[in-house]
Design a protein around this motif. Sequence first.
Motif, PDB file in Angstrom:
ATOM      1  N   SER A  44      74.981 -33.596  57.855  1.00 41.16           N
ATOM      2  CA  SER A  44      74.313 -32.322  57.563  1.00 41.16           C
ATOM      3  C   SER A  44      74.591 -31.924  56.119  1.00 41.16           C
ATOM      4  CB  SER A  44      74.795 -31.223  58.513  1.00 41.16           C
ATOM      5  OG  SER A  44      76.148 -30.889  58.252  1.00 41.16           O
ATOM      6  N   LEU A  81      67.360 -33.593  59.252  1.00 42.37           N
ATOM      7  CA  LEU A  81      67.154 -33.157  60.632  1.00 42.37           C
ATOM      8  C   LEU A  81      65.742 -32.652  60.879  1.00 42.37           C
ATOM      9  CD1 LEU A  81      70.515 -31.368  61.454  1.00 42.37           C
ATOM     10  CD2 LEU A  81      69.714 -33.586  62.242  1.00 42.37           C
ATOM     11  N   ILE A 108      72.289 -27.725  65.600  1.00 39.74           N
ATOM     12  CA  ILE A 108      71.891 -28.922  66.340  1.00 39.74           C
ATOM     13  C   ILE A 108      71.639 -28.598  67.802  1.00 39.74           C
ATOM     14  CG2 ILE A 108      72.690 -31.169  67.180  1.00 39.74           C
ATOM     15  CD1 ILE A 108      71.872 -31.294  64.319  1.00 39.74           C
ATOM     16  N   ILE A 160      76.129 -37.295  62.769  1.00 41.15           N
ATOM     17  CA  ILE A 160      74.955 -36.763  62.077  1.00 41.15           C
ATOM     18  C   ILE A 160      75.397 -36.138  60.766  1.00 41.15           C
ATOM     19  CG2 ILE A 160      73.035 -35.134  62.192  1.00 41.15           C
ATOM     20  CD1 ILE A 160      73.243 -35.287  65.252  1.00 41.15           C
ATOM     21  N   THR A 172      65.600 -34.725  68.110  1.00 38.42           N
ATOM     22  CA  THR A 172      66.916 -34.895  68.719  1.00 38.42           C
ATOM     23  C   THR A 172      66.865 -35.772  69.970  1.00 38.42           C
ATOM     24  OG1 THR A 172      66.587 -32.732  69.772  1.00 38.42           O
ATOM     25  CG2 THR A 172      67.995 -32.813  67.810  1.00 38.42           C
TER      26      THR A 172
END
Length: 313
Positions: free
Chosen positions: A148, A179, A17, A146, A184
């Motif tokens: 993942s 993602l 990230i 978030i 971002t």
Amino acid sequence: MKIDIISGFLGAGKTTIIKKMILEVFSKEKIAIIENEFGEVSIDGLLLKDSNINIREINSGCICCSMVGDFKLAIKEIINKYNPDRILIEPSGVAKLSDIIKSCKEIEEISINNIITIIDVLNYNVYLQNFGEFYINQIKYAKTIIASNRENMNKNFMDEIVNSIKTINNNCNIITSSLELINTYNILNMSQKQDDNIEISRKFNIKNVKHFKKVKKHKNYNITSNIFKSWGIETLKCYSKLKLEKIFKSIEKSEKYGLIIRSKGIVKSQEGKWLEFHYTLGKFKIKNIDNQRIGRIVIIGQNINKEELESLF
């Protein structure tokens, strides 16, 4: 001075990230990173150094315990030496987020901007059931969460995870989109809109959290404490992708190596190229990377048998 905290349990994807943020959002800012790894051997610092960012590493502990003094010193050293626009903090995967926030609030020169926690949805329920308050702490104090490792997860399972997270922290943003499909910049924009008044003393009862059927069967992980150990080496030994896959299949099947929760490494391949690998419970990933000076391998878990690991690698 702006501070962004990117938290998450072992292997959740914090470094991934951060690299994405640097590429998409912070490319024009003067960035410094405090990289706090658990153990003697640093991997993530190497993976971030190709971004031309100033990195200050804190090893052999986590910010939340005996390393608090080193953490505050690192912050002040970065401000005085580099005067960046922003500092990114990547705590150890075994750090308590509430302690990181508390340490930051004790430093007058900085202000917390974003607090983001990455959650490995593949192992969410396993970690939740086994690590209790320790794992929950990273969820409870996040502004944005978030998801993942969500590949091949069906909608019903993701809905159950989201509902469980909301039971722990009903005030955070929860991002479940892949993602690859989200910038971002949008993540940071949402996170910054959250209330900055975080109370470190909030109480929470784990009995209120809904547990649900795991998406994948695991062996019975007897993770009964928050005490982790690490084993790491620097090596010039060459490995094939197949060899590494076999090693981690052995680690997952046999208890003689200890309970291995996380491993990562950079090693040279038998073809002369370099490989980066990551292991978490039930998942192993490997890819080619740019040439490195030396290989590094780190293992994190409980009841680690260093002799057996040395013979394996």
